[in-house]
Design an enzyme around this catalytic site. Structure first.
Site, PDB file in Angstrom:
ATOM      1  N   GLU A   1       0.857  -1.192   0.000  1.00  0.00           N
ATOM      2  CA  GLU A   1       0.000   0.000   0.000  1.00  0.00           C
ATOM      3  C   GLU A   1       0.887   1.233   0.000  1.00  0.00           C
ATOM      4  O   GLU A   1       1.918   1.240   0.671  1.00  0.00           O
ATOM      5  CB  GLU A   1      -0.879   0.027   1.256  1.00  0.00           C
ATOM      6  CG  GLU A   1      -2.090  -0.866   1.163  1.00  0.00           C
ATOM      7  CD  GLU A   1      -2.240  -1.740   2.388  1.00  0.00           C
ATOM      8  OE1 GLU A   1      -1.479  -1.561   3.358  1.00  0.00           O
ATOM      9  OE2 GLU A   1      -3.110  -2.617   2.360  1.00  0.00           O
TER      10      GLU A   1
ATOM     11  N   TYR B   1       7.980   1.581  -7.414  1.00  0.00           N
ATOM     12  CA  TYR B   1       7.242   0.313  -7.516  1.00  0.00           C
ATOM     13  C   TYR B   1       6.885   0.004  -8.979  1.00  0.00           C
ATOM     14  O   TYR B   1       6.996  -1.144  -9.415  1.00  0.00           O
ATOM     15  CB  TYR B   1       5.982   0.360  -6.641  1.00  0.00           C
ATOM     16  CG  TYR B   1       6.288   0.632  -5.181  1.00  0.00           C
ATOM     17  CD1 TYR B   1       7.427   0.093  -4.570  1.00  0.00           C
ATOM     18  CD2 TYR B   1       5.460   1.436  -4.405  1.00  0.00           C
ATOM     19  CE1 TYR B   1       7.720   0.368  -3.246  1.00  0.00           C
ATOM     20  CE2 TYR B   1       5.756   1.703  -3.069  1.00  0.00           C
ATOM     21  CZ  TYR B   1       6.874   1.167  -2.502  1.00  0.00           C
ATOM     22  OH  TYR B   1       7.192   1.422  -1.192  1.00  0.00           O
TER      23      TYR B   1
HETATM   24  C1  COA Z   1      10.697   5.847  -2.174  1.00  0.00           C
HETATM   25  C2  COA Z   1      12.165   5.772  -1.749  1.00  0.00           C
HETATM   26  C3  COA Z   1      12.377   4.538  -0.875  1.00  0.00           C
HETATM   27  C4  COA Z   1      13.034   5.638  -3.020  1.00  0.00           C
HETATM   28  O1  COA Z   1      14.388   5.432  -2.603  1.00  0.00           O
HETATM   29  P1  COA Z   1      15.644   5.858  -3.507  1.00  0.00           P
HETATM   30  O2  COA Z   1      16.855   5.298  -2.869  1.00  0.00           O
HETATM   31  O3  COA Z   1      15.603   7.328  -3.763  1.00  0.00           O
HETATM   32  O4  COA Z   1      15.301   5.074  -4.849  1.00  0.00           O
HETATM   33  P2  COA Z   1      16.242   4.872  -6.142  1.00  0.00           P
HETATM   34  O5  COA Z   1      17.357   5.876  -6.170  1.00  0.00           O
HETATM   35  O6  COA Z   1      16.620   3.457  -6.231  1.00  0.00           O
HETATM   36  O7  COA Z   1      15.214   5.222  -7.291  1.00  0.00           O
HETATM   37  C5  COA Z   1      14.394   4.191  -7.822  1.00  0.00           C
HETATM   38  C6  COA Z   1      13.256   4.748  -8.618  1.00  0.00           C
HETATM   39  O8  COA Z   1      12.359   5.442  -7.766  1.00  0.00           O
HETATM   40  C7  COA Z   1      11.779   6.524  -8.488  1.00  0.00           C
HETATM   41  N1  COA Z   1      12.104   7.752  -7.760  1.00  0.00           N
HETATM   42  C8  COA Z   1      12.955   7.888  -6.704  1.00  0.00           C
HETATM   43  N2  COA Z   1      12.928   9.157  -6.283  1.00  0.00           N
HETATM   44  C9  COA Z   1      12.068   9.822  -7.069  1.00  0.00           C
HETATM   45  C10 COA Z   1      11.597  11.164  -7.121  1.00  0.00           C
HETATM   46  N3  COA Z   1      12.031  12.095  -6.228  1.00  0.00           N
HETATM   47  N4  COA Z   1      10.679  11.490  -8.047  1.00  0.00           N
HETATM   48  C11 COA Z   1      10.219  10.580  -8.921  1.00  0.00           C
HETATM   49  N5  COA Z   1      10.624   9.275  -8.929  1.00  0.00           N
HETATM   50  C12 COA Z   1      11.535   8.922  -8.007  1.00  0.00           C
HETATM   51  C13 COA Z   1      12.337   6.489  -9.876  1.00  0.00           C
HETATM   52  O9  COA Z   1      11.474   5.701 -10.675  1.00  0.00           O
HETATM   53  C14 COA Z   1      13.646   5.776  -9.676  1.00  0.00           C
HETATM   54  O10 COA Z   1      14.067   5.064 -10.792  1.00  0.00           O
HETATM   55  P3  COA Z   1      15.149   5.727 -11.812  1.00  0.00           P
HETATM   56  O11 COA Z   1      16.311   6.136 -10.960  1.00  0.00           O
HETATM   57  O12 COA Z   1      15.459   4.609 -12.752  1.00  0.00           O
HETATM   58  O13 COA Z   1      14.459   6.900 -12.412  1.00  0.00           O
HETATM   59  C15 COA Z   1      12.602   7.087  -1.007  1.00  0.00           C
HETATM   60  O14 COA Z   1      12.177   8.191  -1.757  1.00  0.00           O
HETATM   61  C16 COA Z   1      12.056   7.200   0.401  1.00  0.00           C
HETATM   62  O15 COA Z   1      12.641   6.710   1.372  1.00  0.00           O
HETATM   63  N6  COA Z   1      10.907   7.884   0.569  1.00  0.00           N
HETATM   64  C17 COA Z   1      10.347   8.118   1.918  1.00  0.00           C
HETATM   65  C18 COA Z   1       9.800   6.854   2.517  1.00  0.00           C
HETATM   66  C19 COA Z   1       8.640   6.316   1.722  1.00  0.00           C
HETATM   67  O16 COA Z   1       7.731   7.052   1.351  1.00  0.00           O
HETATM   68  N7  COA Z   1       8.664   5.007   1.467  1.00  0.00           N
HETATM   69  C20 COA Z   1       7.605   4.309   0.760  1.00  0.00           C
HETATM   70  C21 COA Z   1       6.537   3.911   1.708  1.00  0.00           C
HETATM   71  S1  COA Z   1       5.193   3.087   0.840  1.00  0.00           S
END
Ligand code: COA
Length: 150
Positions: A108, A120
């Protein structure tokens, strides 16, 4: 990807670091007790941490419910985002799910959390419904996402 990053099974030694990550990532962070239960006590759960320089800066995990995996959380410290850690955590969870013979993964996510949804979708999850007003803090809807495994 950061050179010195490793992905390891989460344990008691990561709890203190991950509490800091939780507080930076979520309006309603998990308590120390909840993290301990998830990392150490819950036999239906499996969690991994992303570790850099001996410090846990991200984590992700899931519960196995029969032949499905429910991803509970993926979170990366704000200073280390958009460097591939979220992807690395998702990839290890996918490997874990496949090695357990799971048939599907679900999770979710807040409707407004577009970066998580993008992560995702990158890994093949698609929308599979909605839970209206699911999050108690602001009555936000949850999008339910699914990925079928081969
Ligand atoms: C979601 C989260 C875990 C992504 O972690 P991350 O280490 O930045 O992810 P990655 O660097 O591996 O990026 C993977 C993909 O996520 C997406 N993404 C990551 N940050 C993004 C941003 N700011 N805007 C849009 N897409 C984004 C992209 O699709 C990216 O793929 P790409 O690099 O090929 O374009 C991070 O933003 C986070 O911790 N958010 C807060 C906690 C949260 O909301 N978790 C999810 C709970 S359901």
């Amino acid at each position: 990807m950061l050179n010195d990053m490793s992905i390891v099974r989460a344990g008691r030694e990561h709890i203190e670091d991950i509490m800091k990550v939780e507080k930076l990532c979520f309006k309603i962070p998990w308590s120390q007790q909840s993290i301990t239960d998830e990392f150490v006590n819950n036999e239906a759960a499996v969690y991994y941490c992303a570790v850099i320089g001996g410090r846990a800066v991200g984590y992700g995990g899931m519960w196995q419910v029969l032949d499905e995996g429910h991803i509970t959380n993926i979170a990366v410290h704000p200073e280390f985002r958009q460097s591939g850690l979220g992807s690395a955590l998702m990839e290890v969870l996918l490997e874990e799910a496949k090695s357990r013979g799971l048939t599907a993964l679900t999770l979710e996510v807040r409707r407004s959390n577009l970066s998580a949804q993008a992560l995702y979708r990158k890994y093949g999850f698609s929308d599979g419904g909605m839970r209206k007003r699911y999050y108690a803090d602001n009555n936000e809807d949850a999008i339910i996402m699914w990925k079928r495994l081969e």
